[in-house]
Structures are given as structure tokens and as C-alpha cells.
Design a protein around this motif. Structure first.
Motif, PDB file in Angstrom:
ATOM      1  N   GLU A   1       2.233  -5.777   3.500  1.00 42.00           N
ATOM      2  CA  GLU A   1       1.492  -7.036   4.540  1.00 42.00           C
ATOM      3  C   GLU A   1       1.715  -8.402   3.893  1.00 42.00           C
TER       4      GLU A   1
ATOM      5  N   LYS B   1       0.863  -1.148   0.062  1.00 43.37           N
ATOM      6  CA  LYS B   1       0.074   0.090  -0.166  1.00 43.37           C
ATOM      7  C   LYS B   1       0.861   1.197  -0.094  1.00 43.37           C
TER       8      LYS B   1
ATOM      9  N   THR C   1       7.965  -5.851   8.849  1.00 40.44           N
ATOM     10  CA  THR C   1       9.084  -4.812   9.265  1.00 40.44           C
ATOM     11  C   THR C   1      10.284  -5.658   9.475  1.00 40.44           C
TER      12      THR C   1
ATOM     13  N   THR D   1       3.107   0.636   3.371  1.00 45.30           N
ATOM     14  CA  THR D   1       3.086  -0.688   4.118  1.00 45.30           C
ATOM     15  C   THR D   1       3.121  -1.920   3.126  1.00 45.30           C
TER      16      THR D   1
ATOM     17  N   THR E   1       2.278  -7.361   8.895  1.00 45.53           N
ATOM     18  CA  THR E   1       3.086  -6.177   8.342  1.00 45.53           C
ATOM     19  C   THR E   1       4.550  -6.540   8.310  1.00 45.53           C
TER      20      THR E   1
END
Ligand code: ATP
Length: 234
Positions: A59, A5, A66, A57, A64
């Protein structure tokens, strides 16, 4: 399975991605096409955690991302980089072992190596040879098989046809079709737009860091803008 996104990535002053959003559903082949410097490699590198985004982001299965690249592999997402990046000083078999670095079950690793040999028998024939002595096409197959050794749910393939003769490219695309038929989700970055669009379910066209067109692969093959810009047709 994978949702990106509004991704923004820059290298100093160079904006490589500017607001990229896309969706990769489970079990599908999604292709990203675009010319040199469009941002395709940056997109894959950001998804796999090699490059950090400025905003946006990613996913994977609702989680998510990270994490560092090696942790992304543990989640079931594997990246086969552009230029193959096999370990040329190691043997073919050692390269396959390297792909299974997260595995704990030794018997399973051996079983998976046998699976790779079955899928691409030349690797078995050349298992004790240094990987650097393989042809370009064989190295690409090894890079994909090494990626599969971690039993991923999804694979990111960066330009697997780059620098290969047309007949070899055909083999690489057959292998992608085969692994997809086995249930793996595939995100394929390609400059060979014709082949990628013919193979994929859905495609995104990236230009200067932005998605400019998207649609079903077969539809884009017939799209006049795509024909002119990417398929060398009038
Ligand atoms: P190619 O097909 O040539 O690999 P690409 O579509 O994969 O192209 P990227 O490699 O993602 O495109 O590059 C996107 C932009 O970011 C380009 O302008 C490129 O010059 C720039 N770029 C990529 N990597 C770096 C880097 N490490 N440092 C600085 N700029 C970079």
C-alpha cells in the motif's frame, strides 16, 4: 506512507521473498541491508511493479498497488534501479527529460532541470555530453536526479554505492541526505551496511527472503550480530 504486508515472491522454484512485512513512514529514510541474493532487489522491483508477487499486499498512501510500473510513478513513487540504467546514448539533459515523462507542464520541467543542476553542478557542465561518457559516480547522481524529475514523494534507491570509490560513495550519501532533508521519503537498499545504517532512521535486515532483524539504524550499528555479519567487525 508505504506498507508492505506478508510479501511472497518466487521465480519458478526459487523463493526470493517469504513473508516480508515492513513500514516506511513519511519523510524518513528506511534502509534494507543484506548480503547478495537476500532478495533486496526483488523487494524493490515488486514495490515498483516490475515483478509480480505471489501473495501479500503493498500500500502506498493507503492505496493498494496493483499497477504497472509507469503508473506507480504517477502516484509519486520512483525507483532508481541497481546499475543505474541511465540511457548512455542520450545526453545528460535528455536523460533528465526522460525522467519527466509524466510531466505536462514544460516550464516546470525546465525549472526542475535547473534545480538538478543546482544540486549537482557537474550535470550542467556535462548536459550535452552522452551520459555513457560520465564517470560511475556521475552516472549514479544522474540516475537519482532523473528519478527526481517526476517530483516523487518517495524514492526507492537500489545499491547507489555499488562499484564506486569511497570518496564518491560519500558524495552519493550526501545527496541522499540532502533530498531527504527536502522532505522526500527514501527507501535505500544497500550492501554498504555501515553507511546505510549511519544514515537511515530505521533499518530492516533481509536474509534469504526474510526480515531477520529490524531496528533504529544507530542501534543496529552497535548490535553484535550485525557487526559480525555485515560490518566486518568482531
Ligand atoms: P544482489 O545484491 O546480488 O542484487 P539481492 O539481495 O538484491 O542481491 P535478489 O536479486 O532480489 O537479491 O535475488 C533474490 C533471489 O532471487 C536470489 O536467489 C536470486 O538468484 C533470485 N533471482 C533474482 N532475480 C531472478 C530472476 N529474474 N530469475 C530467477 N531467479 C532470480
Amino acid at each position: 506512507m508505504l506498507t508492505v504486508k506478508d510479501l511472497h515472491v518466487s521465480y519458478g522454484h526459487i523463493q526470493a521473498l517469504e513473508g516480508v512485512s515492513l513500514e516506511v513512514p513519511e519523510g524518513k529514510i528506511i534502509s534494507i541491508i543484506g548480503s547478495n541474493g537476500a532478495g533486496k532487489t526483488t523487494l524493490l522491483n515488486t514495490i515498483s511493479g516490475i515483478v509480480k508477487q505471489k501473495a501479500g499486499t503493498i500500500e502506498f498512501e493507503g492505496q493498494t498497488l496493483t499497477r504497472a510500473a509507469h503508473q506507480v510513478v504517477k502516484l509519486g513513487l520512483v525507483h532508481v534501479p541497481e546499475g543505474r540504467k541511465i540511457f548512455s546514448g542520450l545526453t545528460v539533459k535528455e536523460n533528465l527529460y526522460a525522467g519527466a515523462f509524466i510531466a505536462k507542464d514544460k516550464a516546470k520541467v525546465e525549472e526542475n532541470i535547473e534545480k538538478m543542476y543546482k544540486m549537482y553542478p557537474i550535470l550542467e557542465k556535462r548536459q550535452n555530453q552522452h551520459a555513457g561518457t560520465l564517470s560511475g559516480g556521475e552516472q549514479q547522481m544522474l540516475a537519482i536526479c532523473r528519478g527526481l524529475m517526476s517530483e516523487p514523494k518517495m524514492i526507492l534507491l537500489d545499491e547507489p554505492s555499488l562499484g564506486l570509490a569511497p570518496i564518491i560513495v560519500q558524495g552519493v550519501f550526501e545527496l541522499i541526505k540532502q533530498i531527504s532533508a527536502q522532505g522526500l521519503t527514501v527507501m535505500l537498499v544497500e550492501q554498504n551496511a555501515k553507511k546505510a545504517l549511519a544514515l537511515c532512521d530505521y533499518a530492516y535486515v533481509l536474509e534469504n527472503g526474510k526480515i531477520v532483524v529490524q531496528g533504529l539504524g544507530k542501534e543496529l550499528l552497535c548490535d553484535d550480530r550485525i557487526k559480525k555479519a555485515y560490518l566486518g567487525e568482531r
